[in-house]
Motif scaffolding. Structure first.
Motif, PDB file in Angstrom:
ATOM      1  N   ILE A   1      -1.840   3.369   5.031  1.00  0.00           N
ATOM      2  CA  ILE A   1      -1.138   4.482   4.286  1.00  0.00           C
ATOM      3  C   ILE A   1      -1.836   5.760   5.102  1.00  0.00           C
ATOM      4  O   ILE A   1      -1.637   6.944   4.444  1.00  0.00           O
TER       5      ILE A   1
ATOM      6  N   GLN B   1       0.740   4.215  -2.740  1.00  0.00           N
ATOM      7  CA  GLN B   1       0.293   5.661  -2.473  1.00  0.00           C
ATOM      8  C   GLN B   1       1.408   6.439  -2.781  1.00  0.00           C
ATOM      9  O   GLN B   1       1.137   7.599  -3.353  1.00  0.00           O
TER      10      GLN B   1
ATOM     11  N   GLN C   1       1.011   9.440  -5.523  1.00  0.00           N
ATOM     12  CA  GLN C   1       1.181  11.024  -5.269  1.00  0.00           C
ATOM     13  C   GLN C   1       2.153  11.784  -6.232  1.00  0.00           C
ATOM     14  O   GLN C   1       1.953  12.700  -6.676  1.00  0.00           O
TER      15      GLN C   1
ATOM     16  N   TYR D   1      -9.624   7.311  -3.719  1.00  0.00           N
ATOM     17  CA  TYR D   1      -9.562   6.244  -2.971  1.00  0.00           C
ATOM     18  C   TYR D   1     -10.465   5.335  -3.293  1.00  0.00           C
ATOM     19  O   TYR D   1     -11.909   6.126  -3.096  1.00  0.00           O
TER      20      TYR D   1
ATOM     21  N   GLU E   1       0.803  -1.165  -0.185  1.00  0.00           N
ATOM     22  CA  GLU E   1      -0.024   0.000   0.097  1.00  0.00           C
ATOM     23  C   GLU E   1       1.047   1.314  -0.158  1.00  0.00           C
ATOM     24  O   GLU E   1       0.522   2.113  -0.635  1.00  0.00           O
TER      25      GLU E   1
ATOM     26  N   CYS F   1      -1.473   9.666   3.607  1.00  0.00           N
ATOM     27  CA  CYS F   1      -2.411  10.671   3.188  1.00  0.00           C
ATOM     28  C   CYS F   1      -2.275  11.879   3.951  1.00  0.00           C
ATOM     29  O   CYS F   1      -2.592  12.902   3.389  1.00  0.00           O
TER      30      CYS F   1
END
Length: 808
Positions: free
Chosen positions: A509, A484, A488, A537, A480, A513
């Protein structure tokens, strides 16, 4: 002396001749002249100037250029910042500038040790990138004074790189994500090289360890490249680093196993020559890999370059104090001299430290860098790493298909995720270079397998012959953190991404976040930064329908993580059926600047609303469902509210049940699809006014919420609303196991029987006809709860027709 030290000359002496290993490398690379004397001198002067500015930023409030003898009054009252990593970052930045200038490279810079902000800011000032966006940091004495005196004080640059820093797409506040962010930025940017400095402290983190596999998902024919530079300076805040205690053979074995070619840069006496030749080699290797792929003869499992840069922590700073080493030890990590304003010895060391750089020889009378320094900076300002468009003005909106073309007939049953998967395939077809899905290994399980259809989509796993070089839009890696970070980097360079996941594991995450949302908040407040897509998400395989998993997979806490973000950024949607979900995902993929969380079921559930009704409902965020309400919801005794697919179904089932059991009870059914409408007036851009809230929920009748997440989250949203004594909330109670779907509803008190009992209890307060039967009705409903639980235990399944669409 006591303590540990990496012995180094200070400053490094001039080399008498080029070492043989560098001569050999230059011959191999066909470099006629490795680095002429003028350029070598310019590089060294650039580094001296930048290191002086970085150190001055930490210490000085006045006398920025030491135009008079340093006094204690020149020193800031509070000393904030991190010196230890700065010399290494400046060394790398200087040489990347030279490489850009020599080869007209398109390059951006990602700084893993984001606490090394003084280093990056000093380089940005020297190249005029600060002045380009922020005239107060002009390339003159006034601009330099503003930079030095304003660092880490109110109104100035903070001590970490953030969205206010030109060229930045990553803060580095929480270490571990620079490398995955870099890969995200490189995807679908074929001409871009992302130079990423990974600190050896950061390298100890799990996210960084997994991100080294990023090249296995990058097709050199369609994407750019990442040049990782591992900065091994040996120490963290107060402990040795793992990489710092590994020898060259161990590091070669590690990175060779990851799939890299390793080159060490560690000759301190010839560090500029060493790094120059190493970057030339790395760029050559990148171009070789890309050329082969783009000419149709890709190298199978290419070995990409990685540089291991060994320099002392706090290089060129104070060597020792009070009998303890500073340079080359953890003591240089933050502020090496902590009390120079009060301590005579520390003041003397600071004066000696700053004066050694001889800044007056490097800055003109007007306060501009001398011509030698400017000679290594790219002449074209669009090529400078601080002004690359990819980092601040690169939004590429999606060409979205019409979601109405994929809607489902009202009254049928459909998986929200299957409907979404079909829509996402259309998105991929229309946006083959600006949309990607980053997901753990869960797309099939989450009923999103439509996006894996070839030739339109598929996975992009370059080490798998089945998906190599096919242009797939899906990155599936069971990390994860990596998903993520890649999302980003992809998003902050202007493209749109989606992160689908099991609900229980998005919490992994959570802090990433939060860090990202802080960057976005500051980006929105930074006038020169343009639009960026929202980060999206998709949360499914929810606690309510985890038939094949157990308690570990039952956790809706990520909703709360998003709710705690800045209201201007946070968006949480719980669409109640497939048509609403299609409308919602189309909206989220169009939106900018937000953190969007969509929560839904992968199992077939009733489609309650037509496409037109779904669109109106999603625009409103919440509405009265007249079909399930008594007399269309007019003059209710109680209001029942569903928020979430499965729990809304239970509200509808309860309303149907009450029609039979207690026809005298007047029920209004409300569904909330945009969770933020419930927040107290003006606390969120979507929050309902007090008047609108009362129109939906009445002004004085009991309200019962059946909520998908933790009840305390909803209570927090509602706090501040009038008349909360009439509100009851049920949601996930942290009760679960591997059991039947309906038993999960029963365990957490969100079943139709619990909802009906709450309705009778609330309705009895204002309806005498209900009140006289309330105890009997509630007792019967609780008896039904026990019977249903007993049935599940005995049969291992729920009663037949449990999930048939209720009829009214």
């Amino acid at each position: 002396m006591t303590g540990q030290q990496i012995a180094t000359p200070n400053p490094p002496p001039e080399p008498s001749s080029l070492p043989d290993y560098l001569k050999d490398l230059c011959v191999e690379l066909n470099i006629k002249q490795a680095l002429d004397d003028a350029t070598l001198s310019a590089i060294r002067k650039y580094r001296r100037a930048a290191m002086y500015i970085a150190a001055a930023m930490i210490y000085l409030k006045e006398n920025a250029l030491l135009e008079k003898p340093l006094s204690r009054d020149d020193i800031k009252p509070r000393l904030l910042g991190h010196w230890g990593t700065c010399p290494g970052l400046i060394l790398v930045y200087a040489h990347l500038n030279l490489a850009i200038r020599r080869h007209a490279l398109d390059m951006i810079f990602v700084t893993g040790p984001g606490h090394g902000a003084p280093a990056i800011l000093s380089c940005l000032w020297l190249e005029s990138s600060l002045a380009h966006f922020l005239p107060k940091y002009s390339l003159d004495k006034k601009g330099l004074k503003n930079l030095i005196s304003g660092f880490s004080v109110p109104g100035g640059f903070p001590s970490h790189i953030n969205a206010e820093t030109p060229g930045a797409i990553h803060e580095g506040g929480e270490l571990g994500y620079a490398l995955s962010v870099s890969f995200g930025a490189a995807f679908d940017n074929p001409d871009l090289i992302v130079a990423c400095v990974v600190g050896d402290g950061e390298a100890e983190s799990g996210p960084t360890a997994t991100a080294w596999h990023g090249y296995k998902y990058l097709d050199p024919a369609e994407s750019g490249a990442v040049l990782p530079i591992v900065h091994v300076n040996g120490f963290k805040i107060s402990e040795r680093t793992i990489y710092g205690c590994m020898d060259d053979k161990e590091l070669v074995a590690l990175f060779s196993g990851y799939g890299y070619q390793v080159r060490f840069v560690e000759d301190l006496e010839n560090i500029d020559l060493d790094l120059f030749a190493s970057i030339e080699w790395a760029v050559g290797e990148i171009r070789k890999i890309q050329k082969a792929a783009r000419e149709g003869s890709p190298i199978v499992k290419p070995r990409w370059p990685v540089l291991i840069l060994r320099t002392p922590k706090g290089w060129t700073g104070p060597k020792e104090l009070d009998g303890k080493f500073i340079e080359g030890s953890f003591a240089s990590h933050q502020v090496p001299l902590t009390a120079p304003k009060k301590n005579d010895e520390q003041f003397a060391r600071l004066k000696e430290w700053l004066e050694q750089y001889e800044i007056h020889d490097l800055i003109t009378e007007a306060g501009k860098p001398i011509a030698e320094i400017l000679s290594i900076i790219p002449e074209d300002h669009t090529k400078r790493m601080g002004t690359r468009k990819e980092t601040y003005d690169c939004y590429q909106p999606l060409d979205l298909p019409d979601w109405n073309e994929l809607t489902v007939k009202k009254g049928t049953q459909e998986s929200c995720m299957e409907a979404v998967g079909k829509y996402l395939l259309k998105v991929i077809e229309k946006n083959p270079k600006t949309f990607r899905i980053f997901s753990p290994d869960e797309l099939e399980s989450n009923k999103l397998s439509a996006v894996l259809q070839e030739p339109n989509s598929g996975r992009n796993f370059q080490w798998d012959i089945a998906s190599r070089a096919k242009g797939g839009r899906v990155i599936e890696i069971l990390s994860e953190h990596t998903c993520q970070g890649m999302m980003q980097g992809y998003t902050l360079t202007g493209r749109t991404a989606l992160f689908p996941s099991y609900e229980a594991f998005l919490g992994i995450i959570h802090t990433m976040c939060v860090q990202y949302s802080k960057f976005v908040k500051m980006a929105r407040e930074t006038v020169w930064r343009e639009d960026i897509p929202s980060i999206n998400y998709l949360e499914t395989s929810t606690w309510a329908r985890q038939e094949h998993n157990g308690f570990s997979h039952q956790n809706p806490s990520f909703i709360g993580a998003v709710l705690n973000l800045k209201a201007s950024i946070a968006r949480v949607y719980l669409p109640p059926d497939a048509n609403c979900f299609l409308s919602t995902i189309a909206h989220c993929l169009r939106a900018r600047h937000y953190v969007n969380l969509m929560v839904g079921s992968k199992q077939p559930t009733p489609v309650f609303l037509s496409p037109e009704e779904a669109d109106r409902h999603c625009i409103a965020g919440a509405s009265i469902w007249e079909f399930a309400s008594v007399d269309k919801g007019i003059d209710p005794d109680v209001v029942l509210v569903g928020i979430g697919v499965e729990v809304t179904f239970e509200v509808i089932a309860a309303a149907a049940l009450l029609r039979k059991l207690c026809p005298e009870l007047r029920v209004r059914v409300v569904n909330v699809t945009d969770l933020m409408v419930l927040s107290v007036s003006e606390s969120h851009p979507h929050s309902l006014s007090s008047e609108d809230f009362e129109m939906l929920f009445g002004s004085d009748v009991p309200i019962h919420f059946n909520y998908h997440g933790y009840p305390i989250e909803l209570k927090g949203l509602l706090f501040g609303r009038k008349g909360l004594d009439r509100v009851s909330v049920e949601g996930y109670r942290e009760e679960g196991t591997t059991t039947t779907p309906f038993d999960m509803m029963l365990c957490n008190h969100v079943s139709r029987f619990h909802v009906a009992a709450a309705a009778v209890r609330g309705g009895s307060l204002g309806n005498p006809a209900v009140q006289v039967r309330a105890h009997e009705l509630i007792s019967g409903l609780m008896h039904d709860v026990q019977k249903a639980r007993d049935y599940a235990v005995e049969h291992g399944a729920d009663p037949e027709n449990t999930y048939d669409t209720p009829k009214f």
